[in-house]
Structures are given as C-alpha cells and as structure tokens.
Write a protein that holds these residues in place. Sequence first.
Motif, PDB file in Angstrom:
ATOM      1  N   ASP A  13     -18.408 -11.398   2.072  1.00  0.00           N
ATOM      2  CA  ASP A  13     -17.097 -11.128   1.471  1.00  0.00           C
ATOM      3  C   ASP A  13     -16.476 -12.405   0.912  1.00  0.00           C
ATOM      4  O   ASP A  13     -15.928 -12.407  -0.185  1.00  0.00           O
ATOM      5  N   VAL A  42      -8.332  -5.022  -1.156  1.00  0.00           N
ATOM      6  CA  VAL A  42      -9.318  -3.947  -1.139  1.00  0.00           C
ATOM      7  C   VAL A  42      -8.659  -2.596  -0.856  1.00  0.00           C
ATOM      8  O   VAL A  42      -8.926  -1.596  -1.527  1.00  0.00           O
ATOM      9  N   LYS A 121     -15.767  -3.286  -1.057  1.00  0.00           N
ATOM     10  CA  LYS A 121     -15.063  -4.497  -1.480  1.00  0.00           C
ATOM     11  C   LYS A 121     -15.191  -4.704  -2.983  1.00  0.00           C
ATOM     12  O   LYS A 121     -14.189  -4.880  -3.677  1.00  0.00           O
TER      13      LYS A 121
END
Length: 224
Positions: A13, A42, A121
Amino acid sequence: MPQDIPLKFQVPDLDIPEREGGYARGRDGYEQILRAALNLLVDHGHQAMTMRRIAAACGLKLGNVTYYFPTREELVRALLDAIIRSYIVQFEAIQHEEGASAEARLEEICTLILEDIRTKKTSHVFPELWAMSNHDPFVMERVQELYVRARAVLNELIAELNPSLPDEEREVLALFISASMEGMTMFAGYRKPFEPRMRWIEKIAAKSFVSLARTLTSSELRDG
C-alpha cells in the motif's frame, strides 16, 4: 475479489522511507497518520481526507497530526510519495530482473499493473487522484511523475524488443500501453463488472502489447 484468480504480484500500500534522525516511536506516529489518510481516501474519497478526520481515525489530537504534517498539502505530498515509491520499487525490480527476457519482463509489468487494478486500494485511490489532479496542480504533478516513471520502464523494454523504433514513436507506444491498462480500472477493477474476466484481459494485454512492441514500425504511424 474472486478467490479463483489469486494475485501473482502484491504491491505494498505504501513504501515509507526512513526518516532522518527519527526515533522508532516518531516513525510509528508518522506511518500511522499516513495509513489513516490512505484508508480515508480509499473508503470515503478525497473530500473526507481532512486533518481533523485523519486525527480522529488515528485516535490523536489534531496538534499531534500537525506536529508531523503542519499543512494538509505536506501530508498529501508524503502520502503520494509513499504510494509512488511502492510502485517504483516493483517496476524497477522487474526491469532489472536477471536472466529474464525483455518479452518476459514486459509481460510481468502488464500482469503487475492489471492485477493491481483489481485491488480495492487501487480501484478507489487512482480515480480519486485523477479527480484531485483536475483541480490541484500539485497532485497532477505527482500523479504524472508516477506515470512518467512507469512509462520509462515500458520505454526501455520496447527499445530492447524493437531497437529500430525511433524515440518519439517508442514514447507514444509506451503511453498507449500504459493508458490502455489504466483504462481497465473502471471496467475490470475491484468489484467492477468484468473483474472475473481479468485473467483473460491480462493474457490478451500481454500477448498484444509484446507483439505490438516487437513489430510496430515508424512508417505505420507516419504514413497517411
């Protein structure tokens, strides 16, 4: 996400660099804030990513957040830097993979990008960044930086596959390949209608882009 099409690649991420002179506790707070900001982006979109909501998500006072990031722009800058770094590390690892042909590395890049589009994401964050970049020159600059770096890898692989293709044509082909894959976000991304078909899309993309990179000529683009 369908369980019968597991991901081959996993892009972290965030890739947060070590802070100069920072203690572990200070780094923990810094990273906690960035992860809270990413989660808000997100789950709720860029309008929800305010300093107060980020502080609340971390269980911190607003002053604790502004200690690390005096302004929202500085926080957004750090967040985008961490997002971009996570991709650049993966791109460069594939680009310099020992013993792998240019064809295999181009296929891996395509697979990585299209698999990543299937994650929550990426399917949520990048459309938010595209929207922000329409009104925020800073965000536009940072997002374009990521795409420039990604296209540079594609450009080098195309040059290996088709060394006679001139620089300008090669750059346009790299742009076409990148844009073609990014455009799948709205159709085959996380919980989108064609997500279950993404494995087929990956195979089509790898086959067609490798073939195009090998065979495209300058005359085909410039004639007529």
